[in-house]
Design an enzyme around this catalytic site. Structure first.
Site, mmCIF file in Angstrom:
data_model
loop_
_atom_site.group_PDB
_atom_site.id
_atom_site.type_symbol
_atom_site.label_atom_id
_atom_site.label_comp_id
_atom_site.label_asym_id
_atom_site.label_seq_id
_atom_site.Cartn_x
_atom_site.Cartn_y
_atom_site.Cartn_z
ATOM 1 N N CYS A 2 8.050 31.968 -26.049
ATOM 2 C CA CYS A 2 7.991 32.500 -24.132
ATOM 3 C C CYS A 2 7.170 33.927 -23.905
ATOM 4 O O CYS A 2 6.623 34.453 -25.119
ATOM 5 C CB CYS A 2 9.354 32.657 -23.785
ATOM 6 S SG CYS A 2 10.068 31.196 -24.070
ATOM 7 N N ARG A 27 1.740 31.958 -25.033
ATOM 8 C CA ARG A 27 2.746 31.987 -26.191
ATOM 9 C C ARG A 27 4.160 30.820 -25.271
ATOM 10 O O ARG A 27 5.128 30.464 -25.778
ATOM 11 C CB ARG A 27 3.589 33.366 -25.389
ATOM 12 C CG ARG A 27 2.708 34.357 -26.274
ATOM 13 C CD ARG A 27 3.340 35.438 -26.328
ATOM 14 N NE ARG A 27 4.670 35.921 -26.081
ATOM 15 C CZ ARG A 27 4.883 35.985 -27.371
ATOM 16 N NH1 ARG A 27 3.691 36.768 -28.169
ATOM 17 N NH2 ARG A 27 5.847 36.597 -28.142
ATOM 18 N N TRP A 74 8.410 28.548 -23.495
ATOM 19 C CA TRP A 74 8.624 27.367 -24.372
ATOM 20 C C TRP A 74 9.143 26.685 -24.144
ATOM 21 O O TRP A 74 10.818 28.259 -25.105
ATOM 22 C CB TRP A 74 7.484 27.681 -25.916
ATOM 23 C CG TRP A 74 7.672 26.426 -26.866
ATOM 24 C CD1 TRP A 74 6.363 25.681 -26.687
ATOM 25 C CD2 TRP A 74 8.476 26.835 -27.326
ATOM 26 N NE1 TRP A 74 6.447 25.410 -28.286
ATOM 27 C CE2 TRP A 74 8.117 25.680 -28.843
ATOM 28 C CE3 TRP A 74 9.543 26.945 -28.297
ATOM 29 C CZ2 TRP A 74 8.437 25.117 -29.296
ATOM 30 C CZ3 TRP A 74 10.189 26.916 -29.053
ATOM 31 C CH2 TRP A 74 9.411 25.810 -29.686
ATOM 32 N N ASN A 100 12.638 36.385 -23.388
ATOM 33 C CA ASN A 100 12.281 35.520 -24.696
ATOM 34 C C ASN A 100 12.715 35.957 -26.041
ATOM 35 O O ASN A 100 14.092 36.667 -26.448
ATOM 36 C CB ASN A 100 10.947 36.691 -25.005
ATOM 37 C CG ASN A 100 9.878 36.263 -26.107
ATOM 38 O OD1 ASN A 100 10.431 35.041 -26.697
ATOM 39 N ND2 ASN A 100 9.565 36.912 -26.698
ATOM 40 N N GLY A 101 13.233 35.186 -26.308
ATOM 41 C CA GLY A 101 14.134 34.583 -27.608
ATOM 42 C C GLY A 101 15.281 33.810 -27.730
ATOM 43 O O GLY A 101 16.157 32.602 -26.284
ATOM 44 N N GLU A 506 -5.405 21.652 -43.518
ATOM 45 C CA GLU A 506 -5.841 22.767 -42.180
ATOM 46 C C GLU A 506 -7.082 21.190 -41.271
ATOM 47 O O GLU A 506 -6.409 21.170 -40.362
ATOM 48 C CB GLU A 506 -6.692 23.389 -42.853
ATOM 49 C CG GLU A 506 -7.397 24.595 -41.724
ATOM 50 C CD GLU A 506 -6.080 24.902 -40.725
ATOM 51 O OE1 GLU A 506 -4.854 24.967 -41.253
ATOM 52 O OE2 GLU A 506 -6.264 25.163 -39.700
ATOM 53 N N LYS A 510 -5.676 20.816 -37.427
ATOM 54 C CA LYS A 510 -6.018 21.346 -36.717
ATOM 55 C C LYS A 510 -6.311 20.138 -35.723
ATOM 56 O O LYS A 510 -5.946 20.141 -34.223
ATOM 57 C CB LYS A 510 -7.218 21.278 -37.216
ATOM 58 C CG LYS A 510 -7.635 22.974 -36.955
ATOM 59 C CD LYS A 510 -7.536 24.235 -36.447
ATOM 60 C CE LYS A 510 -5.837 24.588 -36.436
ATOM 61 N NZ LYS A 510 -5.344 25.596 -37.576
ATOM 62 N N GLU A 513 -3.034 19.370 -34.631
ATOM 63 C CA GLU A 513 -2.539 20.095 -33.056
ATOM 64 C C GLU A 513 -2.874 20.031 -32.018
ATOM 65 O O GLU A 513 -2.081 20.039 -30.838
ATOM 66 C CB GLU A 513 -2.274 21.236 -33.225
ATOM 67 C CG GLU A 513 -2.729 22.189 -33.881
ATOM 68 C CD GLU A 513 -2.425 23.351 -34.063
ATOM 69 O OE1 GLU A 513 -1.115 24.205 -34.365
ATOM 70 O OE2 GLU A 513 -3.564 24.039 -34.552
ATOM 71 N N HIS A 529 -1.119 6.711 -55.017
ATOM 72 C CA HIS A 529 1.032 6.658 -55.193
ATOM 73 C C HIS A 529 1.127 6.768 -53.505
ATOM 74 O O HIS A 529 2.733 6.999 -53.896
ATOM 75 C CB HIS A 529 0.798 7.932 -55.922
ATOM 76 C CG HIS A 529 0.701 8.576 -56.849
ATOM 77 N ND1 HIS A 529 0.830 7.886 -58.413
ATOM 78 C CD2 HIS A 529 -0.414 9.160 -57.576
ATOM 79 C CE1 HIS A 529 -0.121 8.523 -58.991
ATOM 80 N NE2 HIS A 529 -0.665 8.923 -58.920
ATOM 81 N N LYS A 628 1.524 30.073 -29.748
ATOM 82 C CA LYS A 628 0.797 30.228 -30.642
ATOM 83 C C LYS A 628 1.567 31.802 -31.691
ATOM 84 O O LYS A 628 1.477 31.331 -32.714
ATOM 85 C CB LYS A 628 -0.134 31.508 -29.865
ATOM 86 C CG LYS A 628 -1.154 31.731 -31.186
ATOM 87 C CD LYS A 628 -3.146 31.822 -30.845
ATOM 88 C CE LYS A 628 -3.082 32.511 -31.601
ATOM 89 N NZ LYS A 628 -4.157 31.882 -32.854
HETATM 90 C C1 AGP Z 1 -2.156 27.061 -36.617
HETATM 91 O O1 AGP Z 1 -3.358 26.394 -35.629
HETATM 92 C C2 AGP Z 1 -1.079 27.218 -36.066
HETATM 93 N N1 AGP Z 1 -0.828 27.511 -34.243
HETATM 94 C C3 AGP Z 1 -0.011 27.420 -36.745
HETATM 95 O O2 AGP Z 1 0.283 26.508 -37.089
HETATM 96 C C4 AGP Z 1 0.469 28.781 -37.149
HETATM 97 O O3 AGP Z 1 -0.004 28.962 -37.999
HETATM 98 C C5 AGP Z 1 2.198 29.480 -37.269
HETATM 99 O O4 AGP Z 1 2.396 28.949 -36.649
HETATM 100 C C6 AGP Z 1 2.244 30.478 -38.320
HETATM 101 O O5 AGP Z 1 1.429 31.770 -37.233
HETATM 102 P P1 AGP Z 1 1.580 32.774 -37.922
HETATM 103 O O6 AGP Z 1 -0.033 33.377 -38.123
HETATM 104 O O7 AGP Z 1 0.906 33.551 -36.542
HETATM 105 O O8 AGP Z 1 2.959 33.468 -38.523
#
Ligand code: AGP
Length: 633
Positions: A2, A27, A74, A100-101, A506, A510, A513, A529, A628
């Site tokens: 948030c 956020r 969020w 937030n939290g 990775e 990508k 998400e 396997h 994020k």
């Molecule tokens: C990355 O594309 C993601 N949005 C997510 O996995 C991110 O890397 C993860 O939440 C960790 O975030 P940070 O690097 O700010 O700790």
């Protein structure tokens, strides 16, 4: 998660709050809302979904109110519906709160309030807060706290002392129209200082357009913002001396600058990011004859290095993938046994204590709750042990001013500039650069790599920005065209081996998400396997095949996929021979040595994910259900 924003001053608050929320939408974007105080009333407007829904609603009810708070959500407690959107208010609609939290003891507080007749309008943990503040203001103690300049501040302070959890708050009241009270307890909050106006926000980009003078609150602090100034207290009510500092953040860093999405702009910024890291971390004039001087300057204190026996890394998501590559480099170049842990797992099942151990937290935001909690736990369990078990904590972050930056004594800044797209791209590449520099620094100090080889690796790194530019110049169009074939695709497999296995992970992350396509990254040799059972003509396989130790092996594993009718896409510099025969499509990359190749091979995978998502018309920068900065555990 948030995002919170607040304003008090002489201008109309609404537009300032909305522009702040725009910068904080990364956020969370399940709902948004703002509350202002005008003509003795709190005006609260909330809307489900993205900020533009709130903007449309506000056009009908805009006021010139010079004080207000805003929130972008969020969802943690309660569905993403308007009735759960912030701000939340007390029954008489005099107090408005954004949070937030998470308030962990909200159930107990909610039951107490219900027993006293309070009716709740939302399912959130937050709503207890305005009710508790209003209850205090309704029945204040007969002897006021002589140290508190305001009953409103005192009410918030008293209530905050009843809450457990990790949260940041901003609170206003119709009865105290000149006061904005903000709180930080394990969730970020920064105060901005203008001329006769003050701001608060979960993150600096929200207010950098208005001021560069900022004061990040520390945990357990509460501040009262009025048009005359800012006072900071601890939760016990003692006044603290605090001064803002001027941040060097440029407002244009948070603009799209002609790109359709922030993610694409950030992909294109990567050559510059790699150059910035090279210039900052490496001595440009060094060569193998200068063995008395180190080629790497990370500026870390010497206490990090002596007798280092083990390294453990905690991280989440993309940062965890960077850590896996870091492990490869630290072990292969510096010869130091290195473990990588998901931060969320490490906290509850840490490895046994090992002596002379460096613990590295990798987090681009510096605010990820799991990573911070894992580091705090590690600090705590080592604190009173004998010297060789004492904590040595190092942070790798793109936000040195973040909570992580203030929590650990040693930091490597990753110099990527602010990243807005929820999917990490340039910050990942910058984290890789930090690991190359750290591994080479340790290798130089421990003499595990001969000077001539050090020089060769560093020279290779200096070639990388040009290699990334070449991929961007020559392959983006091709990838944009290629994704037409995947309009209906529901599953993807990514294969890599050795140092490129984390790149397969990775690439899959990508794609998942931002395109919502199911994707899995696998070490190429593991496919037989189990996951090979998934393969058929509808499941494309992307294989990373860089010349080196495992090239032939990856090609053999790709053959196995081909035999199951999978469409094969190769990320490889090799365009003839066996590669040309087996891959249906090749996304060519430069010939770079395997050790350095992850910084190159990740680029086509970022572009592939981007173009698949963009072609499907999805919200690339703000994918569903994500945020994020994940500031809840
Ligand atoms: C990355 O594309 C993601 N949005 C997510 O996995 C991110 O890397 C993860 O939440 C960790 O975030 P940070 O690097 O700010 O700790």
């Amino acid at each position: 998660m948030c995002g919170i924003v607040g304003y008090i001053g002489t201008q109309a608050a609404t537009e300032i709050l909305l522009s702040g929320l725009e910068k904080l939408e990364y956020r969370g974007y399940d709902s948004a809302g703002i509350a202002t105080v005008w003509e003795g009333e709190v005006n609260c407007v909330r809307a489900k979904g993205k900020l533009h829904n709130l903007r449309s609603k506000l056009e009908l009810v805009e006021t010139p109110a010079p004080i207000g708070i805003g929130h972008t959500r969020w969802a943690t407690h309660g569905k993403p519906e308007e009735y759960n959107a912030h701000p939340h208010m007390d029954t008489a609609m005099r107090v408005a709160v954004v949070q937030n939290g998470i308030v962990e003891n909200y159930r107990e507080l909610r039951e107490q309030l219900k027993a006293q007749g309070t009716e709740f309008r939302s399912d959130t943990d937050t709503e207890v807060i305005p009710h508790l503040i209003a209850a205090f203001l309704k029945n204040p103690p007969s002897t006021p706290n002589p140290l508190s300049p305001s009953l409103f501040l005192e009410a918030v302070r008293q209530v905050v002392n009843k809450l457990t959890g990790a949260f940041a708050l901003a609170v206003i009241s119709a009865d105290y129209p000149d006061e904005l009270v903000v709180v930080r307890q394990q969730a970020p909050l920064v105060i901005g200082f203008g001329q006769g106006e003050f701001f608060c926000a979960s993150d600096t980009p929200a207010i950098v357009t208005y001021t560069a003078a900022m004061l990040p609150l520390e945990n357990g602090e509460i501040a009262r913002l009025t048009p005359l100034g800012v006072e900071v207290y601890n939760f016990a009510g003692d006044r603290l001396k605090k001064h803002p500092r001027v941040l060097s953040l440029n407002p244009t860093m948070v603009e799209k600058q002609g790109f359709k999405h922030f993610m694409l702009k950030e992909i294109y910024e990567q050559p510059g990011v790699v150059r910035a890291c090279l210039e900052a971390y490496f001595d440009t004039n060094w060569n193998a004859t200068q063995t008395a001087n180190s080629p790497i300057h990370l500026g870390l204190a010497e206490e990090i290095y002596p007798d280092l026996e083990q390294i453990q890394i905690v991280a989440c998501g993309t940062s965890w993938h960077a850590a896996l590559i870091g492990k490869h480099l630290l072990e292969q170049l510096a010869g130091i046994p290195t473990q990588v842990h998901y931060a969320s797992e490490f906290r509850y099942a840490p490895s046994p204590l090992t002596p002379n151990t460096l613990t590295i937290g990798v987090t681009q935001s510096g605010e990820t709750a799991d990573t911070l909690a894992a580091l705090a736990m590690e600090e705590e369990r080592r604190r009173n042990k004998e010297p060789k078990y004492q904590p040595r904590l190092l942070g790798i972050t793109n936000r040195p001013e973040s909570t992580l930056g203030r929590m650990v004594s040693h930091i490597i800044s990753t110099l990527a500039g602010i990243e807005i797209g929820v999917a990490a791209t340039k910050t990942f590449v910058a984290q890789l650069m930090a690991f190359y520099a750290l591994a080479l620094d340790l290798a130089y100090r421990r003499q595990t790599v001969p000077p001539a080889r050090l020089e060769e690796i560093i020279k290779g790194l200096w070639q990388i920005p040009r290699d990334i530019e070449a991929i961007l110049e020559s392959q983006e169009r091709y990838i944009e065209h290629l994704v037409h074939d995947f309009a209906e695709t529901r599953d993807f497999i990514f294969l890599g081996r050795g140092i490129n296995f984390p790149i397969a992970l990775e690439g899959a992350l990508k794609l998942k998400e931002i395109s919502y396509i199911h994707a899995e990254g696998y070490p190429a040799g593991e496919m037989k396997h189990g996951p090979i059972a998934l393969l058929d003509a509808k499941v494309p396989v992307v294989a990373i095949a860089m010349p080196g130790n495992v090239y032939e092996k990856v090609i053999s594993n790709a053959q196995e996929a081909k035999a199951r009718d999978s469409r094969l896409i190769g990320v490889t510099p090799v365009k003839e021979g066996e590669a040309a025969e087996i891959f249906d499509n090749i996304i060519p990359v430069s010939v770079v040595e395997e050790l350095l190749s992850p910084i190159i091979t990740v680029i086509p995978l970022q572009l592939l994910a981007y173009h698949i998502a963009a072609r499907r018309g999805l919200d690339v920068d703000q994918p569903r259900n994500l945020a994020k900065s994940v500031t809840v555990e």
